[in-house]
Structure formats: C-alpha cells, structure tokens
Design an enzyme around this catalytic site. Structure first.
Site, PDB file in Angstrom:
ATOM      1  CB  SER A   1       1.562 -45.261  41.056  1.00 40.32           C
ATOM      2  OG  SER A   1       0.937 -45.427  39.637  1.00 40.32           O
TER       3      SER A   1
ATOM      4  CE1 TYR B   1      -4.313 -42.304  36.820  1.00 43.01           C
ATOM      5  CE2 TYR B   1      -2.671 -43.704  37.239  1.00 43.01           C
ATOM      6  CZ  TYR B   1      -3.188 -42.422  37.053  1.00 43.01           C
ATOM      7  OH  TYR B   1      -2.333 -41.176  36.830  1.00 43.01           O
TER       8      TYR B   1
ATOM      9  CB  THR C   1      -5.617 -40.384  40.163  1.00 43.01           C
ATOM     10  OG1 THR C   1      -4.811 -40.371  41.067  1.00 43.01           O
ATOM     11  CG2 THR C   1      -5.161 -39.281  38.999  1.00 43.01           C
TER      12      THR C   1
ATOM     13  CE  LYS D   1      -2.065 -36.993  42.405  1.00 46.59           C
ATOM     14  NZ  LYS D   1      -1.773 -37.141  41.035  1.00 46.59           N
TER      15      LYS D   1
ATOM     16  CG  HIS E   1      -1.705 -36.161  36.587  1.00 51.16           C
ATOM     17  ND1 HIS E   1      -2.463 -36.923  37.239  1.00 51.16           N
ATOM     18  CD2 HIS E   1      -0.572 -36.643  36.189  1.00 51.16           C
ATOM     19  CE1 HIS E   1      -1.981 -38.211  37.032  1.00 51.16           C
ATOM     20  NE2 HIS E   1      -0.770 -37.949  36.397  1.00 51.16           N
TER      21      HIS E   1
ATOM     22  CG  ASP F   1      -0.053 -33.240  43.409  1.00 49.36           C
ATOM     23  OD1 ASP F   1      -0.500 -32.302  42.501  1.00 49.36           O
ATOM     24  OD2 ASP F   1      -0.224 -34.526  43.788  1.00 49.36           O
TER      25      ASP F   1
ATOM     26  CB  VAL G   1       5.397 -28.821  46.135  1.00 44.94           C
ATOM     27  CG1 VAL G   1       6.340 -28.998  47.379  1.00 44.94           C
ATOM     28  CG2 VAL G   1       4.105 -28.418  46.294  1.00 44.94           C
ATOM     29  NE  ARG G   2       9.634 -29.161  40.712  1.00 44.18           N
ATOM     30  CZ  ARG G   2       8.323 -29.678  40.503  1.00 44.18           C
ATOM     31  NH1 ARG G   2       7.768 -30.109  41.424  1.00 44.18           N
ATOM     32  NH2 ARG G   2       7.795 -30.137  39.220  1.00 44.18           N
TER      33      ARG G   2
ATOM     34  N   GLY H   1       6.224 -34.613  43.932  1.00 44.37           N
ATOM     35  CA  GLY H   1       6.084 -35.459  43.067  1.00 44.37           C
ATOM     36  C   GLY H   1       7.422 -35.601  42.147  1.00 44.37           C
TER      37      GLY H   1
HETATM   38  C1  LIG Z   1       6.454 -39.266  36.171  1.00 43.68           C
HETATM   39  C2  LIG Z   1       5.228 -39.301  36.757  1.00 43.68           C
HETATM   40  C3  LIG Z   1       4.165 -40.155  36.980  1.00 43.68           C
HETATM   41  C4  LIG Z   1       3.103 -40.053  37.406  1.00 43.68           C
HETATM   42  N1  LIG Z   1       2.162 -41.134  37.832  1.00 43.68           N
HETATM   43  C5  LIG Z   1       1.126 -40.895  38.344  1.00 43.68           C
HETATM   44  C6  LIG Z   1       0.214 -41.954  38.877  1.00 43.68           C
HETATM   45  O1  LIG Z   1       0.597 -43.159  38.570  1.00 43.68           O
HETATM   46  N2  LIG Z   1      -0.814 -41.552  39.486  1.00 43.68           N
HETATM   47  C7  LIG Z   1      -1.191 -40.431  39.910  1.00 43.68           C
HETATM   48  O2  LIG Z   1      -2.286 -40.063  40.413  1.00 43.68           O
HETATM   49  N3  LIG Z   1      -0.472 -39.551  39.701  1.00 43.68           N
HETATM   50  C8  LIG Z   1       0.895 -39.664  38.944  1.00 43.68           C
HETATM   51  N4  LIG Z   1       1.425 -38.578  38.725  1.00 43.68           N
HETATM   52  C9  LIG Z   1       0.926 -37.187  39.241  1.00 43.68           C
HETATM   53  C10 LIG Z   1       1.713 -37.116  40.585  1.00 43.68           C
HETATM   54  O3  LIG Z   1       1.031 -37.700  41.429  1.00 43.68           O
HETATM   55  C11 LIG Z   1       1.702 -35.590  41.031  1.00 43.68           C
HETATM   56  O4  LIG Z   1       0.203 -35.106  41.015  1.00 43.68           O
HETATM   57  C12 LIG Z   1       2.443 -34.629  40.318  1.00 43.68           C
HETATM   58  O5  LIG Z   1       3.757 -35.157  40.140  1.00 43.68           O
HETATM   59  C13 LIG Z   1       2.770 -33.138  41.053  1.00 43.68           C
HETATM   60  O6  LIG Z   1       3.468 -32.333  40.310  1.00 43.68           O
HETATM   61  P1  LIG Z   1       5.047 -32.182  40.474  1.00 43.68           P
HETATM   62  O7  LIG Z   1       5.752 -33.400  39.943  1.00 43.68           O
HETATM   63  O8  LIG Z   1       5.183 -31.175  39.870  1.00 43.68           O
HETATM   64  O9  LIG Z   1       5.273 -31.957  42.082  1.00 43.68           O
HETATM   65  C14 LIG Z   1       2.659 -38.589  37.961  1.00 43.68           C
HETATM   66  C15 LIG Z   1       3.559 -37.639  37.866  1.00 43.68           C
HETATM   67  C16 LIG Z   1       4.724 -37.789  37.184  1.00 43.68           C
HETATM   68  C17 LIG Z   1       5.816 -36.645  37.074  1.00 43.68           C
HETATM   69  C1  LIG Z   2      -2.384 -45.793  25.904  1.00 41.08           C
HETATM   70  C2  LIG Z   2      -2.777 -45.712  27.336  1.00 41.08           C
HETATM   71  C3  LIG Z   2      -1.981 -46.450  28.334  1.00 41.08           C
HETATM   72  C4  LIG Z   2      -1.690 -46.371  29.683  1.00 41.08           C
HETATM   73  C5  LIG Z   2      -1.279 -45.349  30.102  1.00 41.08           C
HETATM   74  C6  LIG Z   2      -0.786 -45.249  31.546  1.00 41.08           C
HETATM   75  C7  LIG Z   2      -1.130 -44.017  32.312  1.00 41.08           C
HETATM   76  C8  LIG Z   2      -0.202 -43.323  33.081  1.00 41.08           C
HETATM   77  C9  LIG Z   2       0.156 -43.553  34.293  1.00 41.08           C
HETATM   78  C10 LIG Z   2       1.318 -42.619  34.923  1.00 41.08           C
HETATM   79  C11 LIG Z   2       0.703 -41.310  35.139  1.00 41.08           C
HETATM   80  O1  LIG Z   2      -0.274 -40.791  35.843  1.00 41.08           O
HETATM   81  C12 LIG Z   2       1.524 -40.166  34.400  1.00 41.08           C
HETATM   82  O2  LIG Z   2       1.196 -38.922  34.705  1.00 41.08           O
HETATM   83  O3  LIG Z   2       2.530 -40.646  33.714  1.00 41.08           O
END
Ligand SMILES: Cc1cc2nc3c(=O)[nH]c(=O)nc-3n(C[C@H](O)[C@H](O)[C@H](O)COP(=O)(O)O)c2cc1C
Ligand SMILES: CCCCCCCCCCC(=O)C(=O)O
Length: 392
Positions: free
Chosen positions: A131, A155, A181, A263, A287, A318, A321-322, A341
């Site tokens: 990420s 991002y 993303t 994505k 997401h 995605d 998926v578990r 994820g």
């Molecule tokens: C804690 C957390 C942080 C995440 N951070 C990002 C990220 O930084 N960038 C991104 O594209 N997706 C992020 N995602 C989404 C994951 O890439 C993915 O799409 C998602 O976890 C899939 O769903 P699942 O957790 O139910 O399998 C995040 C998901 C979680 C749970």
């Molecule tokens: C007030 C906004 C601050 C910055 C946000 C960070 C974005 C989250 C990155 C992680 C992510 O994708 C997630 O699902 O959590």
C-alpha cells in the site's frame, strides 16, 4: 512461463502429522474465525480499524452473502490425481491465483508490519501488493523480499511531483505492477473508527512513503521531525484528489512502463473505459465494504465486468474472500486471480509472519482440495457451469 507446481494440499498432511507428535496449529484453520480471535486478543482501536467498514456494514455483509449464496456443483470421476494451481497473471507465472491485497498501516497490527507480511508472501511465492499508506518505506519492504514478486498500490497523490516520485521509487525498488486504487478519493463514513476517534495516519503512522519522499518533503517548511503535525497536515491534503477523471490516467501510462491495474471497478462501463485508457487490468472490488455503504457486492459485480472486458483485460477480484471455496467461486465467475485482505491482516496481528504464512497455506490447501473434490485439476477448467445460485 509456468512455475513448478506446488503441492498445497500437503499442508493438510503436515497438520495431521504434527498432531501425531502432539502439536495442533497455533491459529484456526477455518479462517472465518480469525476476526473473532483478533477482536479478543488485539486492541480495540487497531482491530476496529481492520474489521470495520462503511456505514452499518451492509456492503461487507453483502460481500459475504454474495459468495455464500453461490454454491459449487461438484463433478465426479474425473482424474484429479495430479493438480497444478499455477496461473499466468499480467505476464507473470504465479504458483496459485492469489495475491495479498494492499492494506495500509500494518504496524497497528504487528511491529514487523509490512516486512513480515511481505516475507510471508515471498516465502510462498505469492505476490505482495504494498500500500501507498504503508508503515514502512517501500524500499525497505523491497529489500525484505529479495527478488520475489511485488506490486505497488498507488493512492494517487494530488501533487504530480509526488506521484511521479512514488512511481520512480516503486519502479527502482522492483515493484513490477502498478495497482491504482480509485475507490478512495475520500475516506468513507466508518462508524467504528469515528466512535473511537481512531485514525492512525493523523499520528504519522502509515505515512512512511510520504515522509521519506523527497518531493513530499520539498513541500514542507521544516523537516518532518521538527514539525510532525505540519507533515501530517500536508499528507492529509496530498493523499488523494477527488477531482481526477478518466483522461488523467494518461499521466500514469506515461510514467509507468509495466502493467497498470485499476482497483475498485464495479461497473462494466468503467471497465470498458479502463480498456480505452490503455490499462492492463482491473480489480473488481468494493474495498472490502469500507467505502460505499450499500454498494453492490463485489461478487455480484464480477460477472458483468468479466462479460464486458474479460477478453481484453486481466480481471482480478477481492472483497469477502475468506476460504478456498470463495477463491474457487471467484474463479468460476471469471476472475483470473483473487486478492485476500483482512484474513492475512488478522494472521499478522495474531502471530506475525507465521500467521500470514498460515493464512496463505490454509487458503491454498483448501482451494486445492476444493478444486479436486469438484472435479478439476487446474484453475483453467473452472467456469460458470460449476456454480449454482440460491437455496440449492
Ligand atoms: C485495514 C485495511 C486497510 C486497507 N488499506 C488499503 C490500502 O491502503 N489500499 C488499498 O487499495 N486498499 C486497501 N484496503 C482494501 C484491500 O485492499 C481490499 O480491497 C479489501 O481488504 C478486500 O476485502 P476483504 O478484507 O473483505 O477481503 C484496506 C483494507 C483493510 C481491511
Ligand atoms: C482525513 C483523511 C486522512 C487520510 C486517509 C488515509 C486513507 C486510508 C488508507 C487505508 C485504506 O485504504 C483503508 O481502507 O483503511
């Protein structure tokens, strides 16, 4: 370009053999139980951040039910003695149709954070998608991985100099695929985090790629360590740009030589626009239900996207998926491979690198057995005819 077939189901025998010596697995093999364990053992802020989703959680629940509603119709008396899970994805030979999804700020789950998860992925030959919002600079994660397959998730920063710098750094550090993303131009309404006022980024956690970036730092009046609050404020203003539109993708194409995957695509027309924009793939994803509350379930969106562009783009999947059978179902709906994820993040939080390895090995052992028991020897023969819907 095929990899040597790995025998994923051997993990099953390893577990039983260890049992003969009195040892049972440190974590459950039913990965749907990891969330509950994480809730019991890890702090409420971090686990709330990972487990939480948008609004009342309806999208996350819909993701699960869309996969559970679909049922596999097994076939028998087909020779499934020799099996091979390997697939080709974006010109890469992968040992199985699985990658670790980009997940930000992994240090809230374990001190070894991204390096532990990346090493686990590398050990199993599974791509690790780092990420932009990682707690560890991308160069350090790359070093931890040797020459193993790694992809970089962008991002897309508001400042084009920072965007360019991220792309240059990622390329130099050996990240081979760019995953952009598009579903997070703003952070969604996430009640579990709001109720605890928990957002690690505001404490400078999950900002390592930014704080280590020369173009980002050039926009600061003082070095990060002298005025960390100003650096955080700069990050918040920089992190994403909700004014971006389709023509902006030309910038990424111009500055990234390898494959680019979008994505967060759920609509067939957006997938068609990805083709027109010269992209190489899409991840059908909501997401993990963390962005649009009330969104279509990712598995329900998958067939439409595959029908629209499956012959022209690599379609990945995605969200929800578990289990190994979830992967089977996503492949049957037309995905080339899936990203997992939360389960690996719980594995990390509960047991560090071995916890992530456990999750990968369980998923792929279960996939291998599901494949065989459903009458398939390779992912390539799985298709829509293997599924039925409804109470069946
Ligand atoms: C804690 C957390 C942080 C995440 N951070 C990002 C990220 O930084 N960038 C991104 O594209 N997706 C992020 N995602 C989404 C994951 O890439 C993915 O799409 C998602 O976890 C899939 O769903 P699942 O957790 O139910 O399998 C995040 C998901 C979680 C749970
Ligand atoms: C007030 C906004 C601050 C910055 C946000 C960070 C974005 C989250 C990155 C992680 C992510 O994708 C997630 O699902 O959590």
């Amino acid at each position: 370009m095929r990899t040597v077939a790995r025998h994923w189901a051997d993990f099953q025998y390893e577990i039983y053999l260890n049992g003969m010596a009195g040892a049972v697995p440190r974590l459950p093999t039913d990965l749907t139980r990891l969330e509950e364990l994480a809730e019991q053992r890890l702090g409420p802020g971090p686990v709330g951040y990972v487990a939480g989703s948008a609004g009342s959680g309806s999208t996350a629940r819909a993701n699960r039910s869309a996969l559970e509603r679909r049922r596999i119709v097994p076939r028998v008396l087909r020779d499934v003695h020799e099996r091979d899970l390997s697939v080709e994805v974006l010109g890469r030979a992968l040992p199985a149709p699985l990658a670790l999804a980009p997940v930000g700020v992994l240090s809230i789950m374990h001190p070894d954070a991204e390096c532990a998860a990346a090493r686990a992925a590398a050990g199993q030959g599974v791509p690790f998608v780092l990420s932009s919002a990682s707690s560890t600079p991308m160069e350090q994660v790359a070093e931890a991985m040797g020459d193993a397959e790694r992809w970089f998730q962008l991002y897309w920063p508001r400042d084009p100099e920072v965007a360019r710098s991220f792309l240059n750094r990622a390329e130099a550090a050996g990240f081979g695929v760019l995953v952009v993303t598009l579903d997070t131009p703003l952070l969604a309404w996430r009640p579990r985090d709001l109720d605890q006022a928990y957002l690690p980024f505001l404490h400078g956690v999950g900002t390592a790629n930014y704080f280590s970036d020369p173009a980002f730092r050039a926009g600061l009046a003082k070095p990060v360590h002298e005025d960390p609050n100003a650096a955080v404020t700069h990050f918040v203003g920089m992190f994403a740009d909700p004014s971006k539109t389709w023509p902006d993708l030309a910038f990424l194409r111009e500055h990234w030589d390898g494959p680019i995957v979008l994505k967060g695509v759920l609509h067939p027309d957006d997938a068609r626009r990805a083709v027109e924009a010269g992209m190489d793939g899409v991840v059908v994803s909501n997401h993990g239900g963390r962005q649009v509350a009330g969104s279509v379930a990712a598995a329900d969106a998958l067939p439409g996207v595959v029908e629209a562009v499956g012959d022209r783009l690599t379609v990945l999947f995605d969200s929800g998926v578990r289990t190994g059978d979830d992967i089977f179902k996503a492949l049957a709906l037309g995905a080339r491979a899936v990203l997992v994820g939360r389960p690996y993040v719980y594995g990390l939080g509960l047991d560090g690198r071995p916890g992530v390895e456990h999750v990968i090995r369980c998923l792929l052992a279960e996939l291998d057995l599901t494949l065989a028991l459903s009458g398939h020897a390779t992912p390539g023969t799985i298709g829509p005819a293997d599924l039925t819907e409804g109470p069946g």
